[in-house]
Write a protein that holds these residues in place. Structure first.
Motif, short mmCIF file in Angstrom:
data_model
loop_
_atom_site.label_atom_id
_atom_site.label_comp_id
_atom_site.label_asym_id
_atom_site.label_seq_id
_atom_site.Cartn_x
_atom_site.Cartn_y
_atom_site.Cartn_z
N ASN A 1 -5.74 0.84 -0.42
CA ASN A 1 -4.34 1.43 -0.96
C ASN A 1 -3.69 2.21 0.92
N ILE A 2 -3.68 1.43 1.68
CA ILE A 2 -3.03 2.00 3.32
C ILE A 2 -1.73 2.45 2.35
N LEU A 3 -1.40 2.80 3.39
CA LEU A 3 0.09 3.89 3.63
C LEU A 3 1.09 3.35 4.03
N ASP A 4 2.61 3.04 3.95
CA ASP A 4 3.53 2.44 5.21
C ASP A 4 2.99 3.88 6.61
N ASN A 5 3.00 5.11 6.41
CA ASN A 5 3.31 5.85 6.95
C ASN A 5 2.15 5.82 8.07
N GLU A 6 0.82 5.02 8.14
CA GLU A 6 0.01 4.55 8.89
C GLU A 6 0.03 3.83 9.75
N ALA A 7 -0.63 3.86 10.89
CA ALA A 7 0.03 3.51 12.14
C ALA A 7 -0.25 1.88 11.21
N GLY A 8 0.40 1.14 12.20
CA GLY A 8 0.70 0.26 12.46
C GLY A 8 -0.02 -1.13 11.42
N THR A 9 0.36 -1.88 9.81
CA THR A 9 -0.27 -2.76 9.27
C THR A 9 -0.28 -4.01 9.78
N ILE A 10 -0.98 -5.18 9.03
CA ILE A 10 -0.76 -6.54 8.76
C ILE A 10 -0.06 -6.09 7.69
N THR A 11 -0.56 -5.70 6.73
CA THR A 11 0.42 -5.92 5.39
C THR A 11 1.86 -5.24 5.30
N HIS A 12 2.12 -4.22 6.04
CA HIS A 12 3.64 -3.70 5.82
C HIS A 12 4.13 -4.68 6.77
N SER A 13 3.54 -5.68 8.17
CA SER A 13 4.38 -6.30 8.59
C SER A 13 4.91 -7.18 7.74
N TRP A 14 4.27 -7.55 6.51
CA TRP A 14 4.60 -8.98 5.72
C TRP A 14 5.08 -8.77 4.39
N GLU A 15 5.23 -7.12 4.29
CA GLU A 15 6.55 -6.47 4.04
C GLU A 15 7.65 -7.26 4.86
N ARG A 16 7.83 -6.81 5.72
CA ARG A 16 8.89 -7.66 6.55
C ARG A 16 8.83 -9.13 6.42
N LEU A 17 8.29 -9.54 6.29
CA LEU A 17 8.29 -11.31 6.64
C LEU A 17 8.75 -11.81 5.68
N LEU A 18 8.04 -11.50 4.60
CA LEU A 18 8.55 -11.99 2.45
C LEU A 18 10.16 -12.21 2.67
N SER A 19 10.56 -11.06 3.46
CA SER A 19 12.34 -11.28 3.77
C SER A 19 12.80 -12.43 4.80
N TRP A 20 11.56 -12.04 5.57
CA TRP A 20 12.39 -12.79 7.28
C TRP A 20 11.87 -14.44 7.05
N ILE A 21 10.73 -14.94 6.00
CA ILE A 21 11.29 -16.22 5.77
C ILE A 21 12.41 -16.70 5.71
N VAL A 22 12.87 -16.47 4.72
CA VAL A 22 14.12 -16.08 3.54
C VAL A 22 15.69 -16.91 5.16
N THR A 23 15.49 -15.32 5.56
CA THR A 23 16.47 -14.99 6.30
C THR A 23 16.91 -15.55 7.46
N LEU B 1 -3.70 -17.84 0.99
CA LEU B 1 -5.05 -17.04 0.93
C LEU B 1 -5.47 -16.67 2.43
N GLU B 2 -4.89 -17.91 3.29
CA GLU B 2 -5.65 -17.40 4.39
C GLU B 2 -4.81 -16.59 5.33
N ILE B 3 -3.76 -16.65 5.16
CA ILE B 3 -3.03 -14.83 5.00
C ILE B 3 -3.42 -14.00 4.85
N ARG B 4 -3.44 -13.94 3.37
CA ARG B 4 -4.24 -12.73 2.79
C ARG B 4 -5.56 -12.37 2.91
N ALA B 5 -6.63 -13.29 3.54
CA ALA B 5 -8.03 -12.98 4.54
C ALA B 5 -7.62 -12.00 5.71
N SER B 6 -6.07 -11.32 6.48
CA SER B 6 -5.81 -11.17 7.15
C SER B 6 -5.34 -10.22 7.12
N LEU B 7 -5.37 -9.51 5.50
CA LEU B 7 -4.66 -8.29 5.68
C LEU B 7 -5.81 -7.53 4.56
#
Length: 254
Positions: free
Chosen positions: A223-245, A213-219
């Motif tokens: 309805n932001i889109l992935d083709n906008e300027a960089g977003t923390i939300t879409h960065s976390w789309e990558r990090l959720l997988s990278w936590i594991v790999t 929930l602390e991470i969520r507070a930074s998002l």
């Protein structure tokens, strides 16, 4: 935010996996896939519904009366971080309740109006909860203990990078988040659309250290889109997988 337990929360038998569903539009797209699983697999269902203009959509406990023998946990939240924010809400619930299942399955309703083939993209992503594939998925995990994530074929992408930096709009934020959370995978592959199975002990260990929930507070909100300027939300789309790999596990497609 509040969470609600169905009256049948205590179930008989050990659940094998938890299905975490983030619901923005409605539950119709999930009932058809989840219903048959109830006949074969013990699992726990977590569902987060988004509050729209002060009102929640019509998701209710009665929508899942076809799972009388399973655990069902409901959350309500505002639209922060889109489905990523919803996943953090449900991970918080999972940890707070002390629930432990071997695997976690992340799914969410998805319309992708910015994509020409948005409905086909969703249909492919949601395959991971089809009963015909669940046996294959569980067996793959059991046969190979280095598989950390299993996703639908065609959903795994790789973040573009050059030596020393990322090339996408999210590049600056990705570098900052990597440093903050110490997430450095050798392979920059990730599951686009964030619907996948994951070994729960890997991902929960991370979120026991960094509160979801602390991470969520930074998002970002809305309805932001992935083709906008960089977003923390879409960065976390990558990090959720990278936590594991980043811990030496790899991603498998089915």
């Amino acid at each position: 935010m509040k969470f609600y337990l169905s009256s049948n929360f205590l179930m008989k038998g050990a659940p094998i996996f938890s299905i975490m569903v983030h619901c923005f539009y409605g539950v119709d797209s999930f009932q058809e896939q989840i219903h048959p699983l109830n006949e074969k697999y013990p699992f726990q269902l977590f569902l987060n519904s988004v509050i729209h203009n002060g009102m929640c959509n019509d998701t209710a406990i009665t929508d899942f009366d076809f799972i009388p023998s399973q655990n069902v946990v409901f959350r309500r939240s505002t639209n922060v971080g889109k489905d990523i924010g919803g996943k953090f809400v449900l991970l918080d619930t999972y940890l707070r309740l002390g629930i432990k299942t071997k695997y976690i399955v992340f799914i969410h309703d998805k319309k992708s109006p910015h994509l020409v083939n948005g409905s086909k993209w969703f249909d492919n992503l949601i395959r991971i909860v089809e009963p015909t594939l669940v046996d294959e998925i569980i067996n793959s995990f059991e046969r190979n203990n280095k598989i950390g994530i299993i996703a639908s074929r065609g959903s795994v992408m790789k973040e573009a990078s050059s030596p020393g930096y990322f090339e996408s709009n999210n590049g600056r934020l990705l570098s900052q988040l990597q440093k903050k959370y110490d997430v450095y995978p050798i392979d920059l592959a990730y599951v686009a659309g964030t619907m996948f199975w994951v070994r729960s002990d890997i991902i929960t260990k991370f979120f026991q250290r960094f509160h979801p929930l602390e991470i969520r507070a930074s998002l970002e909100e809305g309805n932001i889109l992935d083709n906008e300027a960089g977003t923390i939300t879409h960065s976390w789309e990558r990090l959720l997988s990278w936590i594991v790999t980043s811990q030496g596990y790899h991603i498998k497609e089915v």
